[in-house]
Design a protein around this motif. Structure first.
Motif, PDB file in Angstrom:
ATOM      1  N   ASP A 179       0.838  -1.197   0.000  1.00 21.64           N
ATOM      2  CA  ASP A 179       0.000   0.000   0.000  1.00 21.64           C
ATOM      3  C   ASP A 179       0.878   1.254   0.000  1.00 21.64           C
ATOM      4  O   ASP A 179       2.022   1.205   0.463  1.00 21.64           O
ATOM      5  N   ASP A 180       0.345   2.342  -0.491  1.00 20.39           N
ATOM      6  CA  ASP A 180       1.035   3.642  -0.445  1.00 20.39           C
ATOM      7  C   ASP A 180       2.447   3.541  -1.019  1.00 20.39           C
ATOM      8  O   ASP A 180       3.378   4.184  -0.513  1.00 20.39           O
ATOM      9  N   PHE A 181       2.617   2.737  -2.051  1.00 21.34           N
ATOM     10  CA  PHE A 181       3.960   2.489  -2.590  1.00 21.34           C
ATOM     11  C   PHE A 181       4.589   3.788  -3.067  1.00 21.34           C
ATOM     12  O   PHE A 181       3.966   4.589  -3.764  1.00 21.34           O
ATOM     13  N   ILE A 201       0.301   2.263  -6.142  1.00 18.99           N
ATOM     14  CA  ILE A 201       1.007   3.542  -6.234  1.00 18.99           C
ATOM     15  C   ILE A 201       0.236   4.560  -5.404  1.00 18.99           C
ATOM     16  O   ILE A 201      -0.978   4.728  -5.566  1.00 18.99           O
ATOM     17  N   ASP A 202       0.936   5.232  -4.507  1.00 19.80           N
ATOM     18  CA  ASP A 202       0.272   6.169  -3.603  1.00 19.80           C
ATOM     19  C   ASP A 202      -0.410   7.303  -4.360  1.00 19.80           C
ATOM     20  O   ASP A 202       0.061   7.766  -5.396  1.00 19.80           O
ATOM     21  N   ARG A 203      -1.526   7.730  -3.798  1.00 16.70           N
ATOM     22  CA  ARG A 203      -2.338   8.795  -4.381  1.00 16.70           C
ATOM     23  C   ARG A 203      -1.542  10.057  -4.687  1.00 16.70           C
ATOM     24  O   ARG A 203      -1.816  10.772  -5.641  1.00 16.70           O
ATOM     25  N   ALA A 235      -3.258   1.825  -9.278  1.00 22.11           N
ATOM     26  CA  ALA A 235      -3.080   3.253  -9.016  1.00 22.11           C
ATOM     27  C   ALA A 235      -4.191   3.714  -8.075  1.00 22.11           C
ATOM     28  O   ALA A 235      -5.370   3.497  -8.334  1.00 22.11           O
ATOM     29  N   GLU A 236      -3.792   4.334  -6.969  1.00 19.70           N
ATOM     30  CA  GLU A 236      -4.747   4.846  -5.973  1.00 19.70           C
ATOM     31  C   GLU A 236      -5.116   6.286  -6.282  1.00 19.70           C
ATOM     32  O   GLU A 236      -4.308   7.031  -6.853  1.00 19.70           O
ATOM     33  N   GLY A 237      -6.291   6.704  -5.860  1.00 19.50           N
ATOM     34  CA  GLY A 237      -6.648   8.122  -5.905  1.00 19.50           C
ATOM     35  C   GLY A 237      -6.861   8.679  -7.302  1.00 19.50           C
ATOM     36  O   GLY A 237      -6.588   9.861  -7.539  1.00 19.50           O
TER      37      GLY A 237
HETATM   38 MG    MG Z   1      -2.926   5.900   0.963  1.00 16.72          MG
END
Ligand code: MG
Ligand code: C2E
Ligand code: MG
Ligand code: MG
Length: 277
Positions: A179-181, A201-203, A235-237
């Motif tokens: 998480d939050d890479f 991949i972090d936001r 991909a996050e966010g």
């Molecule tokens: Mg995060």
């Protein structure tokens, strides 16, 4: 005079500390009480495979539905729970509920993996891995329907005992995701020795994807690295179509974010999947 001022300072310091301790004890007790009273709820956020356009996974995100204070964000209570130890019963409840929802999803015809956050503190108990496997098996959830989201720091600082737990669970077919890479140590080296299944991949890298050339390059490199190592990339966010299009062009495997859908209570999530909302 100086002595008195010093005394006052010490008094103030102690008072401040005890306020903090008091608050932690209070939140700790409220969390345990909230668990007994059923005040916690898991929201589900969709994760879409870019190749098919299908929602094939979701992330479970805990919410505290407090009778007086309303909906409380995990950002407010998870860090306290980690410090007081309340994260253990809370995290076990979260896994239990996530397994229950996983079964409900499949019973309503949705074969969707559920991704569950596991903080570093949740890995501390010696038998954490055994406990989690027991919970999963008590629901008869197929192991390949569960993903655990961990952070880079667990791989970097966790030592052999934490890595043994990851390997044990992975050996049972449970997938792992970082998480939050990109926000942690990002020592790429650990990926060679302790393989994981997904990188998220972090936001913070996605927010300015179109405007910031450096972020764009880093995102491209992370995706390429994932492809090379056989690690799927999420991909996050993702908040708009332009970001999604660019990630698709880069070969990113999955997206998660408000553009696709916000975290929703189970019933609303099912409606979302059915295209009713
Ligand atoms: Mg995060
Ligand atoms: P996380 O695991 O990185 O979860 C992603 C967070 O980003 C979630 O916040 C989600 O609502 C939010 N998010 C998703 N898409 C977007 C977007 O497009 N834009 C923006 N601005 N935000 C987006 P949330 O639910 O408040 O959770 C925050 C953090 O709390 C999580 O970060 C995770 O570290 C922790 N957390 C949440 N649920 C749990 C849990 O069940 N167990 C543990 N241990 N930690 C949890
Ligand atoms: Mg997460
Ligand atoms: Mg995340």
């Amino acid at each position: 005079e100086a002595k008195r001022a010093g005394k006052n300072r010490i008094f103030f310091f102690n008072d401040h500390l005890s306020q903090e301790v008091k608050r932690h004890v209070q939140v700790h007790n409220e969390i345990l009480d909230g668990l007994r009273k059923g005040q916690f709820e898991l929201y589900l956020q969709p994760i879409m495979a870019l190749s098919s356009g299908r929602v094939s996974k979701c992330e479970a995100l805990v919410r505290w539905v407090h009778p007086e204070r309303g909906l409380i964000s995990p950002v407010e209570f998870i860090p306290v729970a980690e410090q007081t130890g309340a994260i253990k019963p809370l995290g076990e409840w979260i896994l239990d509920e996530a397994c229950h929802l996983s079964n409900q999803l499949r019973e309503s015809g949705h074969s969707i993996q559920v991704s569950i956050n596991r903080s570093v503190a949740e890995f501390y108990p010696k038998d954490a891995d055994q406990r989690w496997l027991q919970i999963i098996d008590s629901h008869n959830v197929p192991h390949d329907m569960i993903v655990f989201e961990i952070t880079e720091s667990l791989l970097m600082d966790g030592g052999d005992s934490q890595l043994d737990k990851i390997n044990m669970l992975r050996g049972k077919g449970i997938a792992f995701s970082i998480d939050d890479f990109g926000t942690g140590y990002s020592a790429i080296n650990y990926l060679r020795h302790y393989p994981v299944d997904y990188l998220k991949i972090d936001r913070s890298f996605i927010t300015d994807l179109l405007e910031d050339e450096q972020d764009r390059t880093l995102v491209e490199v992370i995706i390429k690295m994932g492809q090379t190592l056989g690690i799927r990339v999420v991909a996050e966010g993702v908040e708009d179509q332009a970001q999604m299009d660019m990630l698709k062009e880069f070969g990113c495997d999955y997206i998660q974010g408000f553009y696709l859908g916000k975290p929703l209570p189970y019933d609303e999530f099912i409606a979302f999947l059915s295209g009713d909302s």
